[in-house]
Design an enzyme around this catalytic site. Structure first.
Site, PDB file in Angstrom:
ATOM      1  N   ARG A  64       0.480  14.372   3.912  1.00  0.00           N
ATOM      2  CA  ARG A  64      -0.017  13.967   2.592  1.00  0.00           C
ATOM      3  C   ARG A  64      -1.437  13.441   2.661  1.00  0.00           C
ATOM      4  NH1 ARG A  64       3.403  10.452   5.098  1.00  0.00           N
ATOM      5  NH2 ARG A  64       3.507   8.249   4.531  1.00  0.00           N
TER       6      ARG A  64
ATOM      7  N   CYS B 104      -8.288  -6.695  -5.252  1.00  0.00           N
ATOM      8  CA  CYS B 104      -8.251  -5.260  -4.941  1.00  0.00           C
ATOM      9  C   CYS B 104      -8.616  -4.961  -3.490  1.00  0.00           C
ATOM     10  CB  CYS B 104      -9.213  -4.510  -5.851  1.00  0.00           C
ATOM     11  SG  CYS B 104      -9.328  -2.755  -5.445  1.00  0.00           S
TER      12      CYS B 104
ATOM     13  N   CYS C  32     -12.235   1.853 -12.467  1.00  0.00           N
ATOM     14  CA  CYS C  32     -10.944   1.375 -12.982  1.00  0.00           C
ATOM     15  C   CYS C  32     -11.146   0.783 -14.374  1.00  0.00           C
ATOM     16  CB  CYS C  32     -10.363   0.292 -12.075  1.00  0.00           C
ATOM     17  SG  CYS C  32     -10.049   0.874 -10.405  1.00  0.00           S
TER      18      CYS C  32
ATOM     19  N   ARG D 193      -4.582  10.496   6.399  1.00  0.00           N
ATOM     20  CA  ARG D 193      -4.113   9.648   7.493  1.00  0.00           C
ATOM     21  C   ARG D 193      -2.809  10.175   8.072  1.00  0.00           C
ATOM     22  NH1 ARG D 193      -3.100   4.155   5.197  1.00  0.00           N
ATOM     23  NH2 ARG D 193      -5.319   3.837   5.421  1.00  0.00           N
ATOM     24  N   TYR D 194      -1.928  10.660   7.192  1.00  0.00           N
ATOM     25  CA  TYR D 194      -0.629  11.178   7.622  1.00  0.00           C
ATOM     26  C   TYR D 194      -0.681  12.696   7.485  1.00  0.00           C
ATOM     27  CZ  TYR D 194       0.627   6.360   6.314  1.00  0.00           C
ATOM     28  OH  TYR D 194       0.685   5.006   6.178  1.00  0.00           O
TER      29      TYR D 194
ATOM     30  N   CYS E 190      -9.102  -5.757 -10.501  1.00  0.00           N
ATOM     31  CA  CYS E 190      -8.181  -6.785 -10.023  1.00  0.00           C
ATOM     32  C   CYS E 190      -8.915  -7.585  -8.962  1.00  0.00           C
ATOM     33  CB  CYS E 190      -6.952  -6.122  -9.424  1.00  0.00           C
ATOM     34  SG  CYS E 190      -6.237  -4.881 -10.534  1.00  0.00           S
TER      35      CYS E 190
ATOM     36  N   ASP F  38      -3.750  -7.222   1.031  1.00  0.00           N
ATOM     37  CA  ASP F  38      -4.611  -6.733   2.113  1.00  0.00           C
ATOM     38  C   ASP F  38      -5.770  -7.681   2.401  1.00  0.00           C
ATOM     39  OD1 ASP F  38      -3.292  -4.274   2.734  1.00  0.00           O
ATOM     40  OD2 ASP F  38      -4.013  -3.474   0.822  1.00  0.00           O
TER      41      ASP F  38
ATOM     42  N   ASP G  44      -0.182  -2.885   5.100  1.00  0.00           N
ATOM     43  CA  ASP G  44      -1.021  -1.736   5.454  1.00  0.00           C
ATOM     44  C   ASP G  44      -1.950  -2.230   6.550  1.00  0.00           C
ATOM     45  OD1 ASP G  44      -2.312   0.749   5.406  1.00  0.00           O
ATOM     46  OD2 ASP G  44      -2.046   0.907   3.229  1.00  0.00           O
TER      47      ASP G  44
ATOM     48  N   ARG H 177      -9.648  -2.133  -2.439  1.00  0.00           N
ATOM     49  CA  ARG H 177     -10.828  -1.251  -2.383  1.00  0.00           C
ATOM     50  C   ARG H 177     -11.988  -1.868  -3.143  1.00  0.00           C
ATOM     51  NH1 ARG H 177      -7.325   3.687  -3.234  1.00  0.00           N
ATOM     52  NH2 ARG H 177      -6.754   4.174  -1.094  1.00  0.00           N
TER      53      ARG H 177
ATOM     54  N   LYS I 177       0.952   2.128   6.670  1.00  0.00           N
ATOM     55  CA  LYS I 177       1.866   1.146   6.070  1.00  0.00           C
ATOM     56  C   LYS I 177       3.086   0.972   6.956  1.00  0.00           C
ATOM     57  CE  LYS I 177       0.475   2.424   1.428  1.00  0.00           C
ATOM     58  NZ  LYS I 177      -0.386   3.559   1.886  1.00  0.00           N
TER      59      LYS I 177
HETATM   60  C1  PLP Z   1      -0.602   4.582   1.121  1.00  0.00           C
HETATM   61  C2  PLP Z   1      -1.127   5.832   1.624  1.00  0.00           C
HETATM   62  C3  PLP Z   1      -0.379   7.013   1.529  1.00  0.00           C
HETATM   63  C4  PLP Z   1       0.975   7.062   0.888  1.00  0.00           C
HETATM   64  O1  PLP Z   1       1.938   6.468   1.696  1.00  0.00           O
HETATM   65  P1  PLP Z   1       3.471   6.552   1.271  1.00  0.00           P
HETATM   66  O2  PLP Z   1       4.145   5.707   2.299  1.00  0.00           O
HETATM   67  O3  PLP Z   1       3.860   7.988   1.306  1.00  0.00           O
HETATM   68  O4  PLP Z   1       3.565   5.998  -0.112  1.00  0.00           O
HETATM   69  C5  PLP Z   1      -0.902   8.161   2.019  1.00  0.00           C
HETATM   70  N1  PLP Z   1      -2.110   8.195   2.608  1.00  0.00           N
HETATM   71  C6  PLP Z   1      -2.843   7.074   2.738  1.00  0.00           C
HETATM   72  C7  PLP Z   1      -4.166   7.166   3.409  1.00  0.00           C
HETATM   73  C8  PLP Z   1      -2.385   5.855   2.240  1.00  0.00           C
HETATM   74  O5  PLP Z   1      -3.137   4.753   2.348  1.00  0.00           O
HETATM   75  S1  SF4 Z   2      -6.085  -2.729  -7.448  1.00  0.00           S
HETATM   76 FE1  SF4 Z   2      -8.215  -1.991  -7.275  1.00  0.00          FE
HETATM   77  S2  SF4 Z   2      -8.062   0.238  -7.473  1.00  0.00           S
HETATM   78 FE2  SF4 Z   2      -6.161  -0.638  -8.310  1.00  0.00          FE
HETATM   79  S3  SF4 Z   2      -6.554  -0.916 -10.512  1.00  0.00           S
HETATM   80 FE3  SF4 Z   2      -7.010  -2.856  -9.510  1.00  0.00          FE
HETATM   81  S4  SF4 Z   2      -9.226  -2.722  -9.124  1.00  0.00           S
HETATM   82 FE4  SF4 Z   2      -8.545  -0.628  -9.506  1.00  0.00          FE
END
Ligand code: PLP
Ligand code: SF4
Length: 345
Positions: free
Chosen positions: A92, A108, A101, A88-89, A105, A268, A305, A110, A312
């Site tokens: 990174r 979560c 996992c 996305r960025y 959670c 989220d 996010d 995801r 974010k």
């Molecule tokens: C959260 C996230 C990051 C990391 O973001 P930071 O602000 O550097 O912690 C990088 N890529 C994606 C797609 C993310 O969701």
């Molecule tokens: S928040 Fe989601 S991805 Fe993270 S440990 Fe919990 S279940 Fe796994």
């Protein structure tokens, strides 16, 4: 000592975590979203009570999907050039070697992706690493999932080695909940697998001070002694940590074990999680309460996010506003405003 991860409603009833009359309805939830509670989490619920149980024991509230909720609440899919990578960025990427996992959670982000099947195949992992190799703008690789600390030490080491030889990758960051929910997995072999001359950070997901058990402190100490800087990641959750005293104890507890609180995530918009979400004003009020009263080391950045993959964004209270061309009004931690002059050349 209990030895098995609980995954089924009848096992939760057997462990005394669920009244028998709720077994059927929780079976329905478990068909929709993965369930897992490690023995360590079960002990943590026995000693820590409701704020821990609420994070891991399924509830029928999860079957109510609010209109604003999404399957992919932070827009990962839009930025996935290939399986296992989210880019996305520019500087990174996320590398997701597995979508499994140790616990699931209930809030979560995801939850529609995790617990539904395995890891990248060797071929897919190679393709993901090739993508990173081929993109010189990638300075940092964030290994997440799922939970990468569920991989064997050997596989973690293989990933670290592969990233080690990519010259433009300078920073490797792991995101994990293992030190909290299954601290015995942070073995000397796993810690040794993280060793490289590049900077390796580990971000640990913790939401309540009662998650910081002696076993967790020992796991973090093993990582810390290996020279790995530790970050804390927390989610603001209604009925878990949405009050100033709990957040203060959580952040102080983390800092005292050498874990720097990094982000406090607004919960989220994942399916069936409305009962966990506070308002943004609640989050901002809480951050305002901590500011000034609690060490600066204990202040994470409060972030949302954005749905759709827009990333974010800090949403903490703002303390400064421009009055005119040569002064600002800035609020101190007691709420008093001060004029701050700007020298104009
Ligand atoms: C959260 C996230 C990051 C990391 O973001 P930071 O602000 O550097 O912690 C990088 N890529 C994606 C797609 C993310 O969701
Ligand atoms: S928040 Fe989601 S991805 Fe993270 S440990 Fe919990 S279940 Fe796994």
């Amino acid at each position: 000592m209990k030895s098995r991860t609980l995954r089924r409603a009848d096992e939760l009833v057997g462990a005394g975590l669920l009244p028998a009359r709720r077994r059927r309805e929780v079976e329905r939830v478990a068909r929709r979203f993965a369930v897992a509670l490690t023995p360590h989490v079960v002990e943590m619920i026995e000693s820590g009570g409701a704020p821990i149980a609420r994070q891991f024991v399924p509830s029928t509230a999860e079957l109510r999907v609010a209109p604003e909720e999404r399957a992919d609440p932070i827009g990962d899919d839009r930025f996935a050039p290939l399986k296992g990578i989210v880019h996305r960025y520019p500087d990174r990427v996320l590398l997701k070697p597995l979508l499994v996992c140790p616990v699931y959670c209930r809030f979560c982000f995801r939850r529609e992706a995790v617990g539904k099947g395995g890891a990248l195949t060797a071929r897919e992992l190679t393709a993901a690493l090739d993508y990173i190799h081929g993109n010189p703008a990638i300075w940092e690789v964030i290994i997440t999932g799922g939970d990468p600390f569920l991989l064997s030490a050997r596989r973690v080491k293989a990933i670290v080695r592969a990233l080690d030889v990519i010259p433009h990758v300078q920073v490797i960051r792991f995101h994990t909940r293992v030190p909290i929910v299954e601290p015995s997995r942070v073995t000397p072999a796993l810690v040794a697998a993280l060793a490289t001359d590049k900077a390796v950070y580990v971000a640990i997901h913790a939401n309540h001070p009662r998650e910081l058990t002696a076993a967790t402190r020992a796991a973090c100490a093993r990582l810390g002694k290996a020279g790995i800087p530790l970050l804390g990641q927390s989610v603001l959750l209604k009925g878990v940590n949405d009050n100033a005293a709990t957040l203060e104890a959580l952040f102080r507890g983390l800092v005292a074990m050498r874990v720097k609180p990094y982000y406090l995530h607004h919960a989220d918009l994942a399916h069936g999680t409305a009962h966990f979400r506070t308002t943004l004003s609640t989050g901002r009020d809480l951050m305002r309460t901590l500011r000034g009263r609690v060490s600066g080391l204990c202040q994470p950045t409060y972030v949302v996010d954005l749905p759709g993959g827009y990333g974010k964004v800090p949403v903490a209270p703002c303390y400064a506003e421009a009055i005119d061309d040569d002064s600002w009004s800035i609020e101190d931690s007691t709420g008093r405003r001060h004029r701050y002059p700007i020298a104009t050349p």
